[in-house]
Design an enzyme around this catalytic site. Structure first.
Site, PDB file in Angstrom:
ATOM      1  CB  CYS A  81      -0.871  -0.035   1.259  1.00  0.00           C
ATOM      2  SG  CYS A  81      -1.870   1.451   1.484  1.00  0.00           S
ATOM      3  CB  CYS A 194      -3.168   3.542  -5.562  1.00  0.00           C
ATOM      4  SG  CYS A 194      -4.465   2.685  -4.647  1.00  0.00           S
TER       5      CYS A 194
HETATM    6  N1  DGL Z   1      -3.961   0.368  -2.011  1.00  0.00           N
HETATM    7  C1  DGL Z   1      -3.631   1.584  -1.346  1.00  0.00           C
HETATM    8  C2  DGL Z   1      -2.367   2.213  -1.950  1.00  0.00           C
HETATM    9  O1  DGL Z   1      -1.559   1.537  -2.572  1.00  0.00           O
HETATM   10  C3  DGL Z   1      -4.641   2.669  -1.164  1.00  0.00           C
HETATM   11  C4  DGL Z   1      -6.088   2.529  -1.103  1.00  0.00           C
HETATM   12  C5  DGL Z   1      -6.720   3.295   0.044  1.00  0.00           C
HETATM   13  O2  DGL Z   1      -7.008   4.509  -0.088  1.00  0.00           O
HETATM   14  O3  DGL Z   1      -6.882   2.666   1.068  1.00  0.00           O
HETATM   15  O4  DGL Z   1      -2.135   3.370  -1.776  1.00  0.00           O
END
Ligand code: DGL
Length: 270
Positions: A81, A194
């Site tokens: 993330c 993301c």
């Molecule tokens: N998957 C997360 C990232 O790589 C973000 C998604 C969220 O806002 O929770 O930033």
């Protein structure tokens, strides 16, 4: 002694995200190392992280990782993330002795391969405003123009898509449109900063105003994980375990999506 020296033959690797985006990283790790006991953990009780203030996000990730590490005893954890990695890695590394592999915007490779020398970084509002992201641009963009594009809705749309809910084309197109610029130099590369966004890659390509290179960091993260582990042990055939902080069992459509990533949701959804 290196970190890898004390790691067992079939190490447990924990892959963590706010929701389902980290599956795009899990997929690459699972494909490159068949000898790992993989646990996928999603903080779906709090998703999306992109809207949280810094202090709240640090406290949340720190508390959830404490629990997950105590429960699964991983040899290595992947923070799949960008929103969490760009803020919480120093805190996690200070608290735990295992190696952490983070996910941060792939600005360096994107600028290196751009021909027009104009790229966009498509990310959550949290990642876009981070000092960490700005420091990456300072250090690695060189003569490349970088447009930071924050999207509030694309990660939730990707979640909806995997859950079999509506994720309309016009909504996706509206989220990616600001990443396409042609005043002066024209954007030729978009960093998927993301981990949710590669879940929509086919649709992003279809809906893009013009063709660009889309940079997904997952293969580089899988290589980094492999470099920190001992040479591969015997193949593991057990399904990947899943942990959802909400405690909710996945619905039928999501269960099917999870199966396509090698996760048997009936296994260990907690
Ligand atoms: N998957 C997360 C990232 O790589 C973000 C998604 C969220 O806002 O929770 O930033």
């Amino acid at each position: 002694m290196t970190a890898a020296a004390s790691i067992p033959l079939n190490p447990t690797v924990l892959v963590f995200d706010s929701g389902l985006g980290g599956l795009t990283v899990l997929r690459e790790i699972a494909a490159s190392r068949r000898d790992l006991n993989l646990v996928y953990a999603a903080d779906d009780a709090v998703f999306p992280y992109g809207r949280l203030e810094d202090e709240a996000l640090i406290a949340r990730v720190s508390a959830v990782m404490d629990e997950l590490i105590a429960r699964y005893r991983p040899s290595l954890a992947v923070i799949a993330c960008n929103t969490a990695s760009t803020l919480t890695l120093p805190v996690l590394r200070a608290k735990h002795s295992i190696p952490f592999v983070g996910t941060v915007p792939a600005i360096k490779p994107a600028c290196a391969q751009s021909k027009t020398k104009r790229i966009s970084v498509l990310a959550t509002p949290g990642t876009v405003k981070r000092d960490y992201t700005r420091a990456l641009i300072e250090e690695f963009a060189g003569d490349c123009q970088v447009d930071l594009v924050g999207s509030a809705h694309l990660a939730p749309l990707a979640e909806a898509y995997l859950r079999g809910e509506e994720a309309a084309d016009d909504r996706i197109a509206a989220e990616i449109a600001p990443a396409f610029r042609e005043d002066g130099r024209k954007t030729d590369t978009v960093v998927l900063a993301c981990t949710h966004y590669p879940l929509l890659l086919g649709r992003l390509k279809q809906l893009a105003p013009w063709p660009v290179e889309w940079i997904d960091p997952a293969p580089a993260i899988a290589r980094r994980v492999a470099s920190l582990l001992p040479t591969p042990g015997p193949m593991v055939t057990a399904p990947i375990r899943a942990h959802f902080t909400s405690g909710k069992a996945p619905g039928v459509a999501l269960a099917k999506s999870l199966q396509s990533f090698g996760i048997e949701p009936a296994g260990e959804a907690v």
